[in-house]
Design an enzyme around this catalytic site. Structure first.
Site, PDB file in Angstrom:
ATOM      1  N   CYS A  62       0.747  -1.343   0.201  1.00 13.83           N
ATOM      2  CA  CYS A  62      -0.054  -0.035   0.018  1.00 13.83           C
ATOM      3  C   CYS A  62       0.867   1.291  -0.054  1.00 13.83           C
ATOM      4  CB  CYS A  62      -0.887   0.013   1.175  1.00 13.83           C
ATOM      5  SG  CYS A  62       0.001  -0.054   2.783  1.00 13.83           S
ATOM      6  N   CYS A  96       3.230   1.659   3.090  1.00 15.31           N
ATOM      7  CA  CYS A  96       4.068   0.754   3.030  1.00 15.31           C
ATOM      8  C   CYS A  96       5.332   1.444   2.233  1.00 15.31           C
ATOM      9  CB  CYS A  96       3.906  -0.711   2.308  1.00 15.31           C
ATOM     10  SG  CYS A  96       2.399  -1.366   3.625  1.00 15.31           S
TER      11      CYS A  96
END
Length: 79
Positions: free
Chosen positions: A12, A15
Site C-alpha cells: 500500500c 508501506c
C-alpha cells in the site's frame, strides 16, 4: 555487522512511504543495511503482526501500524 531492516506490508501507499523513509534515513546516517520489503501476506503472518506497515530492525518490530518519519527512523537506527 550490517543492520537488517524489514518493511512488512501488502504494498500500500503507507508501506511504500515507509520504505522510502528507511532509504532516506540510511542515506542521512551513512549506515549500510540489508533492506527487505515483504509484501506477501502469508510471509507477513509469520511475524505475528496484526497491523501494517511494520518496521523491523535486526529482527525486532520497532514500529507497527503507522509510518514513522525519517527523523524517527534515524533515531531508531542510531540507538
Amino acid at each position: 555487522m550490517k543492520t537488517d531492516i524489514k518493511v512488512l506490508g501488502p504494498g500500500c501507499n503507507k508501506c511504500k512511504l515507509m520504505y522510502g523513509n528507511v532509504q532516506e534515513a540510511l542515506q542521512q546516517t551513512g549506515m549500510e543495511a540489508h533492506i527487505t520489503k515483504i509484501e506477501d501476506m502469508q510471509e507477513i503472518m509469520k511475524y505475528d503482526v496484526l497491523t501494517t506497515p511494520v518496521l523491523m530492525i535486526n529482527g525486532v518490530a520497532k514500529v507497527k501500524g503507522r509510518v514513522p518519519d525519517v527523523k524517527e527512523i534515524v533515531d531508531l537506527l542510531t540507538q
